[in-house]
Design a protein around this motif. Structure first.
Motif, PDB file in Angstrom:
ATOM      1  N   MET A  18       0.839  -1.218   0.000  1.00 36.02           N
ATOM      2  CA  MET A  18       0.000   0.000   0.000  1.00 36.02           C
ATOM      3  C   MET A  18       0.871   1.265   0.000  1.00 36.02           C
ATOM      4  N   SER A  19       2.065   1.212   0.624  1.00 37.06           N
ATOM      5  CA  SER A  19       2.925   2.409   0.633  1.00 37.06           C
ATOM      6  C   SER A  19       3.606   2.594  -0.717  1.00 37.06           C
ATOM      7  N   GLY A  20       4.169   1.509  -1.274  1.00 33.32           N
ATOM      8  CA  GLY A  20       4.868   1.607  -2.552  1.00 33.32           C
ATOM      9  C   GLY A  20       3.934   2.045  -3.665  1.00 33.32           C
ATOM     10  N   VAL A  37       8.976  -2.344  -8.256  1.00 32.22           N
ATOM     11  CA  VAL A  37       9.314  -3.767  -8.266  1.00 32.22           C
ATOM     12  C   VAL A  37       8.627  -4.432  -7.072  1.00 32.22           C
ATOM     13  N   GLU A  38       7.697  -5.333  -7.352  1.00 29.83           N
ATOM     14  CA  GLU A  38       6.949  -6.025  -6.290  1.00 29.83           C
ATOM     15  C   GLU A  38       7.112  -7.523  -6.518  1.00 29.83           C
ATOM     16  N   ARG A  39       7.482  -8.231  -5.455  1.00 32.50           N
ATOM     17  CA  ARG A  39       7.798  -9.645  -5.686  1.00 32.50           C
ATOM     18  C   ARG A  39       6.563 -10.535  -5.874  1.00 32.50           C
ATOM     19  N   VAL A  40       5.412 -10.091  -5.373  1.00 31.45           N
ATOM     20  CA  VAL A  40       4.192 -10.893  -5.527  1.00 31.45           C
ATOM     21  C   VAL A  40       3.531 -10.526  -6.859  1.00 31.45           C
ATOM     22  N   THR A  55      -8.305  -0.869   7.050  1.00 34.60           N
ATOM     23  CA  THR A  55      -7.463   0.217   7.548  1.00 34.60           C
ATOM     24  C   THR A  55      -8.346   1.392   7.922  1.00 34.60           C
ATOM     25  N   ALA A  56      -8.040   1.978   9.076  1.00 38.17           N
ATOM     26  CA  ALA A  56      -8.701   3.234   9.460  1.00 38.17           C
ATOM     27  C   ALA A  56      -7.928   4.346   8.765  1.00 38.17           C
ATOM     28  N   VAL A  57      -8.531   4.922   7.741  1.00 35.25           N
ATOM     29  CA  VAL A  57      -7.864   5.964   6.940  1.00 35.25           C
ATOM     30  C   VAL A  57      -8.234   7.333   7.528  1.00 35.25           C
ATOM     31  N   GLY A 290       7.400   3.921   5.024  1.00 33.78           N
ATOM     32  CA  GLY A 290       6.361   3.049   5.564  1.00 33.78           C
ATOM     33  C   GLY A 290       6.923   2.045   6.557  1.00 33.78           C
ATOM     34  N   ASP A 291       6.380   0.824   6.543  1.00 32.41           N
ATOM     35  CA  ASP A 291       6.788  -0.179   7.528  1.00 32.41           C
ATOM     36  C   ASP A 291       8.264  -0.556   7.399  1.00 32.41           C
ATOM     37  N   ALA A 292       8.879  -0.287   6.254  1.00 31.18           N
ATOM     38  CA  ALA A 292      10.316  -0.562   6.119  1.00 31.18           C
ATOM     39  C   ALA A 292      11.114   0.382   7.017  1.00 31.18           C
ATOM     40  N   ALA A 300      -3.654   1.893  17.606  1.00 29.93           N
ATOM     41  CA  ALA A 300      -4.334   3.159  17.328  1.00 29.93           C
ATOM     42  C   ALA A 300      -4.704   3.284  15.853  1.00 29.93           C
ATOM     43  N   GLY A 301      -4.512   2.206  15.075  1.00 27.63           N
ATOM     44  CA  GLY A 301      -4.856   2.245  13.649  1.00 27.63           C
ATOM     45  C   GLY A 301      -4.097   3.348  12.916  1.00 27.63           C
ATOM     46  N   GLN A 302      -2.803   3.466  13.158  1.00 22.81           N
ATOM     47  CA  GLN A 302      -2.052   4.598  12.601  1.00 22.81           C
ATOM     48  C   GLN A 302      -0.911   4.196  11.670  1.00 22.81           C
ATOM     49  N   GLY A 303      -0.602   2.887  11.550  1.00 20.98           N
ATOM     50  CA  GLY A 303       0.585   2.467  10.802  1.00 20.98           C
ATOM     51  C   GLY A 303       0.638   2.984   9.374  1.00 20.98           C
ATOM     52  N   TRP A 304      -0.455   2.789   8.642  1.00 23.24           N
ATOM     53  CA  TRP A 304      -0.426   3.215   7.240  1.00 23.24           C
ATOM     54  C   TRP A 304      -0.601   4.728   7.120  1.00 23.24           C
ATOM     55  N   ASN A 305      -1.301   5.324   8.075  1.00 23.18           N
ATOM     56  CA  ASN A 305      -1.426   6.786   8.056  1.00 23.18           C
ATOM     57  C   ASN A 305      -0.057   7.433   8.221  1.00 23.18           C
ATOM     58  N   LEU A 306       0.734   6.841   9.120  1.00 24.38           N
ATOM     59  CA  LEU A 306       2.108   7.308   9.310  1.00 24.38           C
ATOM     60  C   LEU A 306       2.912   7.074   8.027  1.00 24.38           C
TER      61      LEU A 306
HETATM   62  C1  FAD Z   1      -3.709  -6.290  12.385  1.00 24.67           C
HETATM   63  C2  FAD Z   1      -3.263  -4.984  11.783  1.00 24.67           C
HETATM   64  C3  FAD Z   1      -4.182  -3.929  11.658  1.00 24.67           C
HETATM   65  C4  FAD Z   1      -3.770  -2.690  11.134  1.00 24.67           C
HETATM   66  N1  FAD Z   1      -4.679  -1.665  11.060  1.00 24.67           N
HETATM   67  C5  FAD Z   1      -4.278  -0.447  10.604  1.00 24.67           C
HETATM   68  C6  FAD Z   1      -5.199   0.662  10.550  1.00 24.67           C
HETATM   69  O1  FAD Z   1      -6.383   0.563  10.907  1.00 24.67           O
HETATM   70  N2  FAD Z   1      -4.735   1.878  10.103  1.00 24.67           N
HETATM   71  C7  FAD Z   1      -3.441   2.029   9.693  1.00 24.67           C
HETATM   72  O2  FAD Z   1      -3.075   3.159   9.306  1.00 24.67           O
HETATM   73  N3  FAD Z   1      -2.574   1.000   9.718  1.00 24.67           N
HETATM   74  C8  FAD Z   1      -2.941  -0.226  10.163  1.00 24.67           C
HETATM   75  N4  FAD Z   1      -2.061  -1.276  10.190  1.00 24.67           N
HETATM   76  C9  FAD Z   1      -0.681  -1.060   9.675  1.00 24.67           C
HETATM   77  C10 FAD Z   1      -0.628  -1.177   8.154  1.00 24.67           C
HETATM   78  O3  FAD Z   1      -1.231  -2.381   7.734  1.00 24.67           O
HETATM   79  C11 FAD Z   1       0.811  -1.117   7.686  1.00 24.67           C
HETATM   80  O4  FAD Z   1       1.417   0.044   8.210  1.00 24.67           O
HETATM   81  C12 FAD Z   1       0.869  -1.053   6.146  1.00 24.67           C
HETATM   82  O5  FAD Z   1       0.321  -2.221   5.584  1.00 24.67           O
HETATM   83  C13 FAD Z   1       2.318  -0.900   5.689  1.00 24.67           C
HETATM   84  O6  FAD Z   1       2.363  -0.930   4.288  1.00 24.67           O
HETATM   85  P1  FAD Z   1       3.767  -1.059   3.533  1.00 24.67           P
HETATM   86  O7  FAD Z   1       3.409  -0.994   2.085  1.00 24.67           O
HETATM   87  O8  FAD Z   1       4.714  -0.069   4.108  1.00 24.67           O
HETATM   88  O9  FAD Z   1       4.322  -2.488   3.932  1.00 24.67           O
HETATM   89  P2  FAD Z   1       3.741  -3.924   3.526  1.00 24.67           P
HETATM   90  O10 FAD Z   1       2.251  -3.933   3.620  1.00 24.67           O
HETATM   91  O11 FAD Z   1       4.481  -4.912   4.359  1.00 24.67           O
HETATM   92  O12 FAD Z   1       4.114  -4.094   1.996  1.00 24.67           O
HETATM   93  C14 FAD Z   1       5.424  -4.395   1.579  1.00 24.67           C
HETATM   94  C15 FAD Z   1       5.358  -4.888   0.140  1.00 24.67           C
HETATM   95  O13 FAD Z   1       6.691  -5.092  -0.328  1.00 24.67           O
HETATM   96  C16 FAD Z   1       6.779  -6.345  -0.988  1.00 24.67           C
HETATM   97  N5  FAD Z   1       8.166  -6.819  -0.847  1.00 24.67           N
HETATM   98  C17 FAD Z   1       8.791  -7.214   0.289  1.00 24.67           C
HETATM   99  N6  FAD Z   1      10.049  -7.535   0.036  1.00 24.67           N
HETATM  100  C18 FAD Z   1      10.253  -7.343  -1.286  1.00 24.67           C
HETATM  101  C19 FAD Z   1      11.367  -7.496  -2.146  1.00 24.67           C
HETATM  102  N7  FAD Z   1      12.539  -7.918  -1.686  1.00 24.67           N
HETATM  103  N8  FAD Z   1      11.209  -7.188  -3.460  1.00 24.67           N
HETATM  104  C20 FAD Z   1      10.009  -6.747  -3.936  1.00 24.67           C
HETATM  105  N9  FAD Z   1       8.925  -6.589  -3.162  1.00 24.67           N
HETATM  106  C21 FAD Z   1       9.049  -6.874  -1.860  1.00 24.67           C
HETATM  107  C22 FAD Z   1       5.757  -7.222  -0.273  1.00 24.67           C
HETATM  108  O14 FAD Z   1       5.347  -8.304  -1.097  1.00 24.67           O
HETATM  109  C23 FAD Z   1       4.629  -6.217   0.004  1.00 24.67           C
HETATM  110  O15 FAD Z   1       3.727  -6.155  -1.066  1.00 24.67           O
HETATM  111  C24 FAD Z   1      -2.433  -2.510  10.715  1.00 24.67           C
HETATM  112  C25 FAD Z   1      -1.515  -3.571  10.828  1.00 24.67           C
HETATM  113  C26 FAD Z   1      -1.917  -4.789  11.363  1.00 24.67           C
HETATM  114  C27 FAD Z   1      -0.914  -5.909  11.494  1.00 24.67           C
END
Ligand code: FAD
Length: 407
Positions: A18-20, A37-40, A55-57, A290-292, A300-306
């Protein structure tokens, strides 16, 4: 790989979660050339069994998604959050956040992750300057003084002055680049499922804190709610192993009976909960997003908002630099990005970690203190408004696209 480095892009994004995808949509919406580049494989990424979460947006995030042309594809699946109620278990002492205290719009929206992903992928697919490699895997990576060069396992080579690392918490490229992390498990598993209920939820989200972990119920479109139950690992295995009717019984006990009879409306999902903090937001020609950069507790439902604030800040930095004919990935650009994002990230790590620890302890004096705290916040209207505006993503040093301005 140094002799010939293939196609030129302005930004290469590793990770199409979702971040990329949001970063690609942001940059592509103003014509910047991007390789994702996405591995899936993309069809698997978008398929229903990939992710059962919602996600709580926050409002600020919604504005950003609107600016980058993705909200139109999300809006039909978004349920407005009108009120949030926070309680310790079923204690009558509560904080009641009412959207009318901070304006006319909702506090935020609950959206299924798969709807967010689908809308972002559709938006990205319509942008001629964005190229997507999914599935794609980086085989070789070489940060250099002017460009990062990559080679994919299918042989494709590409280079760009900036590489955005959006690979999530377990980023392999982060490790390959020697960026350390601090990480600890919460000893909790996030159990997620969707419930259908007899009565309307009226847009009310409820967070109840139980000694074995917090339990959130989040209003979805239709007469449905999603639950996020962060349950102690000593119990989660047994709860997940229950048959559907016993599992529903456990969930119903925490959900409450105010919405009438409950039914499971989908499979159960579970996520180990941890805190992951990268030591740096940027190294030579690479920005962590993002999560990286850091993955927090979902309390607090904030991970993706952050994460979206990272995305918006990086997109703004890149666009400003390129408009002035400057390098978007040099030390000055990356230091601006890192300095911008450091405080917000650290603050939310502290808040989410702190709330989880505070409510996980069932000692009687702490319980009393918590209830006094909840009652105090409920009575102090300005303090309540302050918390609400923070949760809505409307305060702080916001990137302009989160304030509704163009990138
Ligand atoms: C139970 C739960 C509930 C949540 N609820 C909320 C909420 O209500 N509100 C909110 O804001 N946040 C919430 N979050 C947090 C939110 O889900 C994450 O912050 C968000 O998904 C992070 O997105 P991302 O794209 O940074 O990382 P990811 O979702 O981990 O995506 C990473 C992507 O990179 C790809 N990838 C990984 N390695 C490689 C590689 N080597 N080469 C190519 N591709 C690769 C993966 O396949 C994946 O598609 C919640 C999290 C959890 C666990």
């Amino acid at each position: 790989m140094t002799s010939s480095c293939g196609d030129d892009f302005e930004v290469i994004i590793l990770g199409g979660g979702m971040s990329g995808l949001a970063l690609a949509a942001a940059l592509g919406s103003v014509g910047r050339s991007v390789l994702v580049v996405e591995r899936v494989p993309i069809d698997r990424l978008l398929a229903a069994p990939h992710d059962g979460r919602v996600t709580a947006v926050a409002q600020g995030s919604m504005r950003f998604l609107h600016t980058i042309g993705a909200w139109a594809g999300i809006a039909a699946s978004a349920e407005p959050i009108l009120d949030i109620v926070v309680r310790e278990g079923f204690s009558p002492i509560e904080i009641h956040y009412d959207h009318r205290a901070v304006g006319s719009g909702p506090l935020g929206y609950i959206v299924e992750n798969r709807a967010i992903r689908a809308a972002l992928a559709t938006r990205v697919g319509a942008l001629p300057s964005v190229v997507m490699e999914a599935p794609g895997e980086v085989e070789a990576l070489e940060p250099g003084p002017a460009r990062v060069c990559i080679q994919l396992s299918n042989g494709r080579r590409a280079r760009a002055p900036l590489l955005a690392l959006c690979e999530g918490r377990q980023s392999a490229t982060r490790k390959r680049l020697g960026i350390g992390v601090r990480e600890w498990r919460y000893g909790q598993t996030g159990i997620v499922c969707t419930l259908a209920h007899q009565r309307e939820h009226q847009g009310v989200a409820v967070e109840r804190f139980f000694p074995d972990g917090p339990f959130a119920r989040l209003p979805m479109t239709g007469d449905r709610s999603s639950i996020v139950w962060a349950l102690d690992d000593r119990l989660s295995g047994a709860v997940l192993a229950l048959d559907d009717s016993s599992f529903l019984g456990e969930v119903a006990e925490r959900f409450g009976d105010d919405l009438g009879a409950l039914e499971l409306a989908g499979p159960r999902w579970h996520y180990p909960l941890s805190l992951v903090l990268a030591d740096k937001y940027a190294v030579e020609r690479v920005a962590l997003v993002g999560d990286a950069a850091r993955g927090i507790h979902p309390i607090a439902g904030q991970g993706w908002n952050l994460a979206l604030r990272d995305v918006a800040a990086l997109a703004e930095t890149v666009c400003d630099r390129l408009r002035l004919g400057l390098d978007p990935g040099d030390g000055i650009a990356l230091e601006r990005y890192a300095a911008w994002r450091r405080f917000d990230g650290a603050a939310l790590v502290a808040v989410t970690d702190g709330i989880n620890r505070l409510f996980a302890n069932d000692a009687f004096p702490l319980r009393l203190a918590r209830q006094a705290g909840l009652a105090a916040v409920e009575r102090i209207a300005p303090l309540k408004r302050f918390f609400m505006q923070h949760a809505m993503g409307l305060v702080g040093d916001l990137p302009r696209a989160m304030r509704g301005q163009p990138l």
